[in-house]
Motif scaffolding. Structure first.
Motif, PDB file in Angstrom:
ATOM      1  N   ALA A 129       0.637  -1.194  -0.108  1.00  0.00           N
ATOM      2  CA  ALA A 129       0.166   0.015   0.053  1.00  0.00           C
ATOM      3  C   ALA A 129       1.070   1.258   0.003  1.00  0.00           C
ATOM      4  O   ALA A 129       1.247   1.782  -1.124  1.00  0.00           O
ATOM      5  N   ASN A 130       1.205   1.562   1.190  1.00  0.00           N
ATOM      6  CA  ASN A 130       2.120   2.861   1.301  1.00  0.00           C
ATOM      7  C   ASN A 130       3.564   2.249   0.985  1.00  0.00           C
ATOM      8  O   ASN A 130       4.664   3.415   1.066  1.00  0.00           O
ATOM      9  N   GLY A 131       3.826   1.210   1.281  1.00  0.00           N
ATOM     10  CA  GLY A 131       5.288   0.961   1.241  1.00  0.00           C
ATOM     11  C   GLY A 131       5.996   0.609   2.490  1.00  0.00           C
ATOM     12  O   GLY A 131       7.400   0.267   2.436  1.00  0.00           O
ATOM     13  N   ASN A 132       5.401   1.161   3.550  1.00  0.00           N
ATOM     14  CA  ASN A 132       6.146   1.098   5.049  1.00  0.00           C
ATOM     15  C   ASN A 132       6.656  -0.017   5.195  1.00  0.00           C
ATOM     16  O   ASN A 132       7.756  -0.188   5.763  1.00  0.00           O
ATOM     17  N   ALA A 133       5.929  -1.325   5.262  1.00  0.00           N
ATOM     18  CA  ALA A 133       6.382  -2.548   5.517  1.00  0.00           C
ATOM     19  C   ALA A 133       7.690  -2.959   4.671  1.00  0.00           C
ATOM     20  O   ALA A 133       8.659  -3.157   5.077  1.00  0.00           O
ATOM     21  N   MET A 134       7.477  -2.733   3.352  1.00  0.00           N
ATOM     22  CA  MET A 134       8.732  -2.816   2.667  1.00  0.00           C
ATOM     23  C   MET A 134      10.043  -2.282   2.938  1.00  0.00           C
ATOM     24  O   MET A 134      11.071  -2.568   2.943  1.00  0.00           O
ATOM     25  N   HIS A 135       9.696  -0.885   3.142  1.00  0.00           N
ATOM     26  CA  HIS A 135      10.693  -0.157   3.243  1.00  0.00           C
ATOM     27  C   HIS A 135      11.405  -0.456   4.861  1.00  0.00           C
ATOM     28  O   HIS A 135      12.660  -0.278   4.883  1.00  0.00           O
ATOM     29  N   GLY A 136      10.690  -1.010   5.645  1.00  0.00           N
ATOM     30  CA  GLY A 136      11.355  -1.446   6.973  1.00  0.00           C
ATOM     31  C   GLY A 136      12.112  -2.712   6.530  1.00  0.00           C
ATOM     32  O   GLY A 136      13.224  -2.958   7.169  1.00  0.00           O
ATOM     33  N   LEU A 137      11.803  -3.625   5.560  1.00  0.00           N
ATOM     34  CA  LEU A 137      12.314  -4.712   5.348  1.00  0.00           C
ATOM     35  C   LEU A 137      13.680  -4.345   4.725  1.00  0.00           C
ATOM     36  O   LEU A 137      14.813  -4.870   5.025  1.00  0.00           O
ATOM     37  N   ILE A 138      13.605  -3.316   3.818  1.00  0.00           N
ATOM     38  CA  ILE A 138      14.933  -2.613   3.226  1.00  0.00           C
ATOM     39  C   ILE A 138      15.878  -2.181   4.055  1.00  0.00           C
ATOM     40  O   ILE A 138      17.229  -2.436   4.129  1.00  0.00           O
ATOM     41  N   ASP A 139      15.386  -1.679   5.254  1.00  0.00           N
ATOM     42  CA  ASP A 139      16.208  -0.840   6.208  1.00  0.00           C
ATOM     43  C   ASP A 139      16.771  -2.016   7.179  1.00  0.00           C
ATOM     44  O   ASP A 139      18.129  -1.852   7.218  1.00  0.00           O
ATOM     45  N   LEU A 140      16.060  -3.154   7.281  1.00  0.00           N
ATOM     46  CA  LEU A 140      16.839  -4.484   8.130  1.00  0.00           C
ATOM     47  C   LEU A 140      17.979  -4.952   7.209  1.00  0.00           C
ATOM     48  O   LEU A 140      19.264  -5.254   7.844  1.00  0.00           O
ATOM     49  N   CYS A 141      17.691  -4.884   5.775  1.00  0.00           N
ATOM     50  CA  CYS A 141      18.753  -5.472   4.738  1.00  0.00           C
ATOM     51  C   CYS A 141      19.982  -4.631   4.842  1.00  0.00           C
ATOM     52  O   CYS A 141      21.157  -5.202   5.108  1.00  0.00           O
ATOM     53  N   LYS A 142      19.632  -3.216   4.842  1.00  0.00           N
ATOM     54  CA  LYS A 142      20.883  -2.402   4.993  1.00  0.00           C
ATOM     55  C   LYS A 142      21.397  -2.349   6.192  1.00  0.00           C
ATOM     56  O   LYS A 142      22.844  -2.385   6.137  1.00  0.00           O
ATOM     57  N   GLN A 143      20.940  -2.472   7.300  1.00  0.00           N
ATOM     58  CA  GLN A 143      21.769  -2.778   8.669  1.00  0.00           C
ATOM     59  C   GLN A 143      22.558  -4.027   8.530  1.00  0.00           C
ATOM     60  O   GLN A 143      23.847  -4.126   9.226  1.00  0.00           O
ATOM     61  N   ALA A 144      22.203  -5.011   7.805  1.00  0.00           N
ATOM     62  CA  ALA A 144      22.694  -6.267   7.770  1.00  0.00           C
ATOM     63  C   ALA A 144      23.989  -6.221   7.007  1.00  0.00           C
ATOM     64  O   ALA A 144      24.708  -7.137   6.622  1.00  0.00           O
ATOM     65  N   GLY A 145      23.702  -5.129   5.892  1.00  0.00           N
ATOM     66  CA  GLY A 145      24.692  -5.296   4.752  1.00  0.00           C
ATOM     67  C   GLY A 145      24.271  -6.331   3.637  1.00  0.00           C
ATOM     68  O   GLY A 145      25.085  -6.658   2.843  1.00  0.00           O
ATOM     69  N   ALA A 146      23.023  -6.786   3.912  1.00  0.00           N
ATOM     70  CA  ALA A 146      22.367  -7.587   2.818  1.00  0.00           C
ATOM     71  C   ALA A 146      22.154  -7.057   1.539  1.00  0.00           C
ATOM     72  O   ALA A 146      21.780  -5.939   1.499  1.00  0.00           O
ATOM     73  N   ARG A 147      22.025  -7.582   0.198  1.00  0.00           N
ATOM     74  CA  ARG A 147      21.735  -7.032  -0.910  1.00  0.00           C
ATOM     75  C   ARG A 147      20.078  -7.347  -1.238  1.00  0.00           C
ATOM     76  O   ARG A 147      20.072  -8.510  -1.383  1.00  0.00           O
ATOM     77  N   VAL A 148      19.447  -6.337  -1.561  1.00  0.00           N
ATOM     78  CA  VAL A 148      18.072  -6.702  -2.037  1.00  0.00           C
ATOM     79  C   VAL A 148      18.085  -6.698  -3.400  1.00  0.00           C
ATOM     80  O   VAL A 148      18.342  -5.961  -4.192  1.00  0.00           O
ATOM     81  N   GLU A 149      17.811  -8.073  -3.871  1.00  0.00           N
ATOM     82  CA  GLU A 149      17.706  -8.384  -5.405  1.00  0.00           C
ATOM     83  C   GLU A 149      16.361  -7.979  -5.799  1.00  0.00           C
ATOM     84  O   GLU A 149      16.553  -7.920  -7.054  1.00  0.00           O
ATOM     85  N   GLY A 150      15.316  -8.051  -4.980  1.00  0.00           N
ATOM     86  CA  GLY A 150      14.135  -7.714  -5.651  1.00  0.00           C
ATOM     87  C   GLY A 150      13.044  -7.719  -4.594  1.00  0.00           C
ATOM     88  O   GLY A 150      13.442  -8.256  -3.419  1.00  0.00           O
ATOM     89  N   ILE A 151      11.842  -7.405  -5.161  1.00  0.00           N
ATOM     90  CA  ILE A 151      10.639  -7.460  -4.216  1.00  0.00           C
ATOM     91  C   ILE A 151       9.483  -7.955  -5.012  1.00  0.00           C
ATOM     92  O   ILE A 151       9.131  -7.599  -6.001  1.00  0.00           O
ATOM     93  N   GLY A 152       8.779  -8.938  -4.199  1.00  0.00           N
ATOM     94  CA  GLY A 152       7.781  -9.724  -4.838  1.00  0.00           C
ATOM     95  C   GLY A 152       6.550  -9.439  -3.854  1.00  0.00           C
ATOM     96  O   GLY A 152       6.691  -9.678  -2.479  1.00  0.00           O
TER      97      GLY A 152
END
Ligand code: 5GP
Length: 197
Positions: A129-152
């Motif tokens: 919807a507003n993308g808040n849940a996804m931005h939260g997950l992206i933030d967790l990946c950034k903190q871990a240094g993990a690379r986000v390859e895509g969003i489904g």
């Protein structure tokens, strides 16, 4: 994805111009065969990506992600937890997410053991919807240094700004059904077939 669109048209309940209920097949009762086809479709859409982990968010994303993982070679699925468990130690990444349905902030956490800089991650969720849940997950990946390859995403509500934001940020976002508008009087759901912006 035509199968998901047809199912939404048939069994989705348009509660208002903004809220779609899909409890009969997606986020309360689960149609395993449909989830299996959704997983196969994401595997096709992300075939060029090297993905070794799926990250989702409690609770509705878990079943979708777990079935999808079987189409990516049974890779591990991690879900961001909403409640601090007594079994988790202090080694965790955390972020705040504003809930679309509850209209308040809540904390989500992932253990540092399960998300690392070696991970190439596919993010999955039921609704966008507003993308808040996804931005939260992206933030967790950034903190871990993990690379986000895509969003489904299973169902994107195209009339909300989340998809536009994520695409403009350059993320490879693949929504299997993209709802352009809904009419609570008639129950009609109109889909966007080519979500670009
Ligand atoms: P966002 O964070 O993108 O604003 O909203 C996504 C989250 O809100 C999803 O995890 C989903 O659980 C919930 N959500 C948003 N819109 C709907 C909706 O129309 N129906 C249902 N069932 N959940 C929704």
């Amino acid at each position: 994805m035509k199968e998901l669109e047809d199912r939404i048209r048939r069994d989705g309940e348009v509660k208002s111009t903004e809220i779609l209920k899909v409890g009969s097949f997606l986020n309360h009762q689960i149609d395993v065969s449909l989830f299996n086809d959704m997983g196969a479709e994401w595997a096709r859409l992300f075939a060029s990506k090297h993905i070794n982990k799926i990250l989702t968010i409690e609770a509705s994303g878990i079943a979708i992600a777990a079935i999808a993982a079987q189409h990516f070679g049974n890779i591990p699925v991690v879900y961001a937890k909403k409640n601090q468990s007594r079994t988790l130690d202090n080694s965790q990444y955390e972020t705040q997410v504003y809930s679309f349905t509850k209209q308040k902030y809540y904390k989500v956490i992932v253990s540092t053991r399960y998300l690392t800089a070696d991970d190439h991650v596919l993010l999955i969720d039921d609704f966008l919807a507003n993308g808040n849940a996804m931005h939260g997950l992206i933030d967790l990946c950034k903190q871990a240094g993990a690379r986000v390859e895509g969003i489904g995403v299973a169902i994107e509500k195209y009339f909300e700004p989340g998809g536009r934001k994520l695409r403009s940020e350059g993320w490879d976002l693949q929504s299997l059904a993209c709802v352009k508008s809904m009419n609570p009087q008639t129950g009609d759901v109109i889909f966007e077939e080519n979500p670009t912006a």
